[in-house]
Design an enzyme around this catalytic site. Structure first.
Site, PDB file in Angstrom:
ATOM      1  N   MET A  31      47.614  42.418  51.452  1.00 57.23           N
ATOM      2  CA  MET A  31      46.385  43.070  51.682  1.00 57.23           C
ATOM      3  C   MET A  31      45.873  44.624  51.150  1.00 57.23           C
ATOM      4  O   MET A  31      46.641  44.982  51.696  1.00 57.23           O
ATOM      5  CB  MET A  31      45.596  42.570  52.692  1.00 57.23           C
ATOM      6  N   CYS A  32      45.433  44.909  50.004  1.00 58.72           N
ATOM      7  CA  CYS A  32      44.539  46.196  50.088  1.00 58.72           C
ATOM      8  C   CYS A  32      43.259  46.821  50.307  1.00 58.72           C
ATOM      9  O   CYS A  32      42.801  45.431  49.943  1.00 58.72           O
ATOM     10  CB  CYS A  32      45.958  46.720  48.502  1.00 58.72           C
TER      11      CYS A  32
END
Lengths: 294, 231
Positions: free
Chosen positions: A1-2
């Site tokens: 996740m970013c």
């Protein structure tokens, strides 16, 4: 996740507020990426070329402008901000300057007529405060909050990645054919500096643009040649582009008003933007290229 | 909180999300109505409700809005992020705007209405929920859908109904492609009646005759010995 945020201004009156708007968006994306943060900002263009360098030891910047000026035989202006310094010099001397700076052990973050890149390990709010991002103006900018998957949590592993003048890329996802592509690009003369998958994606796009492709065509190429998950946001000197892989499991939202185009990994990032209530807000389609150029 | 006119206002700019959800989760049956303001795209708004109350969410939300709903009627005056109305058991969720990916995923019952478009994986692994989308839906929708009805007034993206079990899919517009084991099926009178009922409940202005029905060819239910050589 970013987390990814981006802002492309259509109304020049907002230029002084670019950094402030982008910083709020970036900090909102902290829980998507708390380990590092970075921002590419396309600021005012002067006479020369800008080179952004980074050093873990900012005392290395002491006297750097004078020393570089002597080496390249041209005037150099330097702005030091925490671990980064932006050197402005005549465009014709930029290649030589990069060689000199790299020989001194400095890391080249960015070069170009407009683009500056600032990135470090740490919480987005701390990174933003260290660099004074809030006070920066410009025409467009891209920010990233990182939760590392493919390479170590280091300054050089943070996004954005720049592999050509005034071009940068941020990425949410992971590429699975980056090692093969890294070798192929190296044979074509596009070398990357890290083990990071995104930097290979950036070099791929730069190689296509160098070969004559438009921003739109280069982004289109990622759908054929890159394997893996990606939501990309790309910046160029005068443009801003978005593309998602065909599976499109990495989130993305776009918003557009008469004044700006905004990108966010989530709608939350837009909550403070002026006029967002009346903006056109939509989710970019899978395997579809979107770009805006001035 | 403002209890004027029988509506309790919950303000997310001054009240923690957990407190807002606890208030809604502990609501007693009756004519209680709530509205949630200053949503600013927050996640997990109005989740886990279990009473026949009415909740209006005034603004767009992030992930998992109205998840695990039982009995409550939740209306979102905006768009919703991924996983809206996920695992709904009963009740109604109405989204005035668009829904991001996997809206209504794994839902066992109740009705989800999306007035705009829903993106990819809408109704993935649905287990009895009814979903009505006034606009289009994205790719891989109704993947492994087991039970319930998915009604789409617009178009459907690629691989609709891949590996579907016994859910019914009704699409008025174009279907980009059907997934493995999903086929067009005959529209019988009972399907037209069912569709008319769902369209009415969802406030959708469309005629049942305009839709095509898709469902399982039931070829993946059992191992086919003739294919043994392919493994």
């Amino acid at each position: 996740m970013c987390g990814i945020v981006g802002l492309f201004l259509k109304n020049d009156d907002l230029r002084p507020r670019l950094g402030e708007m982008l910083t709020d968006m970036l900090i909102t994306m902290t829980d998507r990426g708390p380990d590092s943060a970075g921002i590419a900002i396309y600021g005012d263009e002067g006479e020369g070329a800008k080179i952004t360098v980074q050093s873990a030891d900012p005392t290395e910047f002491d006297g750097l402008d004078a020393a570089l000026s002597t080496e390249i035989g041209a005037p150099v202006d330097m702005k030091v901000i925490d671990t980064h310094a932006v050197l402005t010099l005549p465009a014709g001397a930029a290649d030589q300057a990069v060689e000199v700076l790299e020989a001194r052990g400095l890391r080249i973050m960015a070069r170009g007529a407009a683009m500056e890149i600032y990135k470090e390990v740490g919480l987005p709010k701390d990174v933003a405060a260290r660099f004074g991002l809030r006070a920066m103006g410009g025409s467009h900018g891209i920010g990233h909050t990182r939760m590392a998957t493919e390479s170590a949590v280091t300054t050089l592993g943070a996004h954005p990645f720049s592999t050509a003048s005034d071009e940068c890329l941020v990425h949410n996802g992971s590429l699975s054919n980056h090692n093969q592509l890294r070798r192929k690009l190296a044979r074509e003369g596009f070398t990357v500096k890290t083990e990071n998958d995104t930097e290979v994606g950036a070099a791929y796009i730069s190689s296509r643009i160098a070969g004559g492709a438009t921003l739109g065509q280069a982004l289109e190429g990622t759908l054929q040649d890159l394997d893996g998950f990606f939501t990309f946001v790309m910046g160029t000197r005068n443009g801003f582009g978005v593309v998602r892989d065909p599976i499109a499991c990495k989130p993305a939202v776009l918003a557009e008003t008469d004044d700006y185009v905004a990108f966010g990994s989530e709608y939350r990032a837009f909550a403070d933007l002026p006029g967002i209530e009346a903006a056109k807000v939509w989710e970019p389609e899978p395997a579809t290229v979107y770009f805006w150029e001035r | 909180m403002n209890a004027d006119a029988g509506i309790t206002t919950l303000d997310l700019s001054t009240t923690e999300l957990r407190e807002v959800n606890e208030t809604l989760q502990s609501a007693r049956p009756g004519n209680r109505r709530y509205e949630i303001v200053n949503t600013r795209g927050a996640h997990a708004i109005a989740v886990g409700l279990d009473a026949p109350i009415e909740v209006t969410v005034k603004g767009s939300t992030g992930y998992y809005c109205a998840g695990m709903n039982k009995q409550a009627t939740i209306r979102v005056e905006g768009s919703v992020g991924p996983g809206a109305a996920e695992n709904m058991m009963s009740g109604t969720v109405i989204v005035d705007g668009d829904a991001s990916q996997y809206a209504g995923a794994t839902g066992h019952g109740g009705l989800l209405v999306v007035k705009g478009n829903a993106s990819s994986r809408c109704g993935i692994s649905m287990k009895g929920i009814d979903i009505v989308v006034h606009g289009n839906i994205g790719h891989m929708s109704a993947f492994m859908a087991q039970k319930g009805n998915l009604v789409v007034l617009g178009d459907a993206g690629a691989a609709l109904g891949d590996s579907i079990y016994e859910a019914r899919l009704f699409v008025r517009g174009e279907v980009a492609s059907l997934g493995a084991d999903c086929v067009e099926k005959e529209m019988r009178p009972e399907h037209l009646d069912l569709l008319a009922d769902l369209l009415a409940k969802a406030g959708a202005d469309a005629k049942p005759e305009e839709f095509k029905r898709y469902g399982s060819a039931r070829k993946l239910y059992n191992f086919n010995i003739d294919h043994a050589g392919e493994y």
